[in-house]
Design a protein around this motif. Structure first.
Motif, PDB file in Angstrom:
ATOM      1  N   SER A 102     100.655  55.031 110.750  1.00 26.74           N
ATOM      2  CA  SER A 102      99.306  54.805 111.249  1.00 26.74           C
ATOM      3  C   SER A 102      98.300  54.699 110.100  1.00 26.74           C
ATOM      4  N   GLN A 103      97.405  53.717 110.201  1.00 27.68           N
ATOM      5  CA  GLN A 103      96.314  53.531 109.254  1.00 27.68           C
ATOM      6  C   GLN A 103      96.796  53.319 107.822  1.00 27.68           C
ATOM      7  N   THR A 104      97.944  52.654 107.662  1.00 27.34           N
ATOM      8  CA  THR A 104      98.509  52.376 106.345  1.00 27.34           C
ATOM      9  C   THR A 104      98.647  50.871 106.144  1.00 27.34           C
ATOM     10  N   PHE A 105      98.230  50.398 104.975  1.00 29.14           N
ATOM     11  CA  PHE A 105      98.354  48.996 104.606  1.00 29.14           C
ATOM     12  C   PHE A 105      99.253  48.903 103.381  1.00 29.14           C
ATOM     13  N   THR A 106     100.111  47.875 103.343  1.00 27.19           N
ATOM     14  CA  THR A 106     100.955  47.623 102.181  1.00 27.19           C
ATOM     15  C   THR A 106     100.432  46.373 101.492  1.00 27.19           C
ATOM     16  N   ILE A 107     100.138  46.512 100.191  1.00 25.19           N
ATOM     17  CA  ILE A 107      99.620  45.403  99.391  1.00 25.19           C
ATOM     18  C   ILE A 107     100.663  45.062  98.335  1.00 25.19           C
ATOM     19  N   SER A 108     100.944  43.774  98.161  1.00 27.54           N
ATOM     20  CA  SER A 108     101.878  43.365  97.113  1.00 27.54           C
ATOM     21  C   SER A 108     101.379  42.085  96.452  1.00 27.54           C
ATOM     22  N   LEU A 109     101.771  41.917  95.182  1.00 27.35           N
ATOM     23  CA  LEU A 109     101.405  40.731  94.411  1.00 27.35           C
ATOM     24  C   LEU A 109     102.636  39.851  94.292  1.00 27.35           C
ATOM     25  N   GLU A 110     102.477  38.589  94.665  1.00 23.09           N
ATOM     26  CA  GLU A 110     103.578  37.635  94.605  1.00 23.09           C
ATOM     27  C   GLU A 110     103.168  36.447  93.758  1.00 23.09           C
ATOM     28  N   GLY A 111     104.154  35.783  93.177  1.00 21.29           N
ATOM     29  CA  GLY A 111     103.904  34.573  92.406  1.00 21.29           C
ATOM     30  C   GLY A 111     104.113  34.787  90.925  1.00 21.29           C
ATOM     31  N   ASN A 112     103.914  33.715  90.189  1.00 17.78           N
ATOM     32  CA  ASN A 112     104.084  33.746  88.734  1.00 17.78           C
ATOM     33  C   ASN A 112     102.714  33.776  88.072  1.00 17.78           C
ATOM     34  N   GLY A 113     102.510  34.719  87.229  1.00 18.12           N
ATOM     35  CA  GLY A 113     101.244  34.838  86.526  1.00 18.12           C
ATOM     36  C   GLY A 113     101.267  36.065  85.637  1.00 18.12           C
ATOM     37  N   ASP A 114     100.103  36.428  85.148  1.00 20.75           N
ATOM     38  CA  ASP A 114     100.013  37.561  84.235  1.00 20.75           C
ATOM     39  C   ASP A 114      99.570  38.841  84.923  1.00 20.75           C
ATOM     40  N   GLY A 115      99.555  38.844  86.266  1.00 22.65           N
ATOM     41  CA  GLY A 115      99.165  40.039  86.998  1.00 22.65           C
ATOM     42  C   GLY A 115      97.722  39.961  87.454  1.00 22.65           C
ATOM     43  N   ALA A 116      97.338  40.911  88.265  1.00 20.67           N
ATOM     44  CA  ALA A 116      95.970  40.967  88.803  1.00 20.67           C
ATOM     45  C   ALA A 116      95.691  42.400  89.222  1.00 20.67           C
ATOM     46  N   GLY A 117      94.477  42.646  89.679  1.00 20.95           N
ATOM     47  CA  GLY A 117      94.108  44.012  90.033  1.00 20.95           C
ATOM     48  C   GLY A 117      93.372  44.110  91.356  1.00 20.95           C
ATOM     49  N   LEU A 118      93.557  45.237  92.028  1.00 22.98           N
ATOM     50  CA  LEU A 118      92.791  45.595  93.223  1.00 22.98           C
ATOM     51  C   LEU A 118      91.615  46.414  92.723  1.00 22.98           C
ATOM     52  N   TYR A 119      90.375  45.915  92.896  1.00 21.59           N
ATOM     53  CA  TYR A 119      89.241  46.647  92.334  1.00 21.59           C
ATOM     54  C   TYR A 119      88.348  47.289  93.381  1.00 21.59           C
ATOM     55  N   GLN A 120      88.455  46.887  94.656  1.00 22.54           N
ATOM     56  CA  GLN A 120      87.539  47.463  95.632  1.00 22.54           C
ATOM     57  C   GLN A 120      88.093  47.310  97.041  1.00 22.54           C
ATOM     58  N   VAL A 172      88.876  46.132 107.420  1.00 19.91           N
ATOM     59  CA  VAL A 172      89.276  46.509 106.072  1.00 19.91           C
ATOM     60  C   VAL A 172      89.336  45.249 105.212  1.00 19.91           C
ATOM     61  N   ASP A 173      88.680  45.302 104.051  1.00 21.52           N
ATOM     62  CA  ASP A 173      88.618  44.161 103.140  1.00 21.52           C
ATOM     63  C   ASP A 173      89.030  44.623 101.749  1.00 21.52           C
ATOM     64  N   PHE A 174      90.083  44.006 101.210  1.00 20.22           N
ATOM     65  CA  PHE A 174      90.574  44.320  99.874  1.00 20.22           C
ATOM     66  C   PHE A 174      90.075  43.227  98.934  1.00 20.22           C
ATOM     67  N   ASP A 175      89.418  43.621  97.838  1.00 21.30           N
ATOM     68  CA  ASP A 175      88.895  42.669  96.854  1.00 21.30           C
ATOM     69  C   ASP A 175      89.707  42.773  95.575  1.00 21.30           C
ATOM     70  N   TYR A 176      90.034  41.604  95.023  1.00 20.11           N
ATOM     71  CA  TYR A 176      90.922  41.544  93.864  1.00 20.11           C
ATOM     72  C   TYR A 176      90.199  40.917  92.674  1.00 20.11           C
ATOM     73  N   VAL A 177      90.733  41.190  91.509  1.00 17.16           N
ATOM     74  CA  VAL A 177      90.178  40.644  90.281  1.00 17.16           C
ATOM     75  C   VAL A 177      91.334  40.100  89.438  1.00 17.16           C
ATOM     76  N   GLY A 178      91.105  38.963  88.771  1.00 16.96           N
ATOM     77  CA  GLY A 178      92.071  38.401  87.846  1.00 16.96           C
ATOM     78  C   GLY A 178      93.223  37.651  88.476  1.00 16.96           C
ATOM     79  N   VAL A 179      93.090  37.210  89.711  1.00 13.85           N
ATOM     80  CA  VAL A 179      94.162  36.459  90.370  1.00 13.85           C
ATOM     81  C   VAL A 179      94.151  35.038  89.819  1.00 13.85           C
ATOM     82  N   SER A 180      95.268  34.617  89.229  1.00 13.57           N
ATOM     83  CA  SER A 180      95.338  33.283  88.631  1.00 13.57           C
ATOM     84  C   SER A 180      96.104  32.331  89.549  1.00 13.57           C
ATOM     85  N   ASP A 181      96.128  31.055  89.171  1.00 14.03           N
ATOM     86  CA  ASP A 181      96.861  30.055  89.950  1.00 14.03           C
ATOM     87  C   ASP A 181      98.323  30.469  90.054  1.00 14.03           C
ATOM     88  N   GLY A 182      98.878  30.335  91.231  1.00 10.95           N
ATOM     89  CA  GLY A 182     100.278  30.690  91.444  1.00 10.95           C
ATOM     90  C   GLY A 182     100.495  32.136  91.846  1.00 10.95           C
TER      91      GLY A 182
END
Length: 164
Positions: free
Chosen positions: A118-136, A96-106
């Motif tokens: 079963s078969q569940t993944f938890t994704i979270s965004l950490e750090g200081n920035g303006d946000g980002a997105g999971l696109y694929q 499984v490969d999660f691709d992100y867009v707009g990830v900035s420094d930090g």
């Protein structure tokens, strides 16, 4: 040439049982939001992949984020501390490969496979920035045991035939 034909046929049978590859993106889901809508996307040939917001997160599918090279696509937008649970409801996913867009420094995404679901993944965004997105998301599917057994049986028959 005649001795190579069974070998080629056996190799072809083995290739027929390899896993299937799938890719999921958020085209057509712009404007959907979590947690008001649990997004469940039907992947042809696989089954459903369900997205559920966690930790009181509110996530929206939009086209807000772009990479430094200008690439942008509809994505599930995260702010700092947002989480989402991604559940694969078909066969066991591999690679499984999660691709992100707009990830900035930090900023960084963390991905953890659930030990309890079963078969569940938890994704979270950490750090200081303006946000980002999971696109694929892309993954492979383990072939059904009956398909693998059929390929093995066909290969064995070809080898036996060759020896006669």
């Amino acid at each position: 040439m005649k001795t190579k034909l069974p070998l080629i046929a056996a190799l072809y049978c083995g290739l027929c049982t390899v896993s299937s590859a799938f890719t999921l993106d958020f085209n057509g889901y712009v404007g959907k939001s979590l947690p008001t809508d649990t997004i469940s996307i039907l992947i042809e040939g696989y089954g459903n992949v369900t997205f559920t917001a966690g930790n009181k997160s509110t996530l929206i599918v939009d086209e807000k984020f772009k990479n430094d090279n200008g690439f942008g696509a509809p994505s599930l937008s995260f702010d700092e501390g947002d989480t989402v649970n991604v559940t694969f409801e078909g066969a066991q996913p591999l690679n499984v490969d999660f691709d992100y867009v707009g990830v900035s420094d930090g900023e960084s995404f963390t991905t953890e496979e659930s030990q309890f679901a079963s078969q569940t993944f938890t994704i979270s965004l950490e750090g200081n920035g303006d946000g980002a997105g999971l696109y694929q998301i892309s993954w492979n599917q383990v072939p059904e045991p009956s398909s693998a057994l059929l390929g093995l049986l066909g290969s064995a028959l070809l080898v036996i035939r060759r020896r006669r």
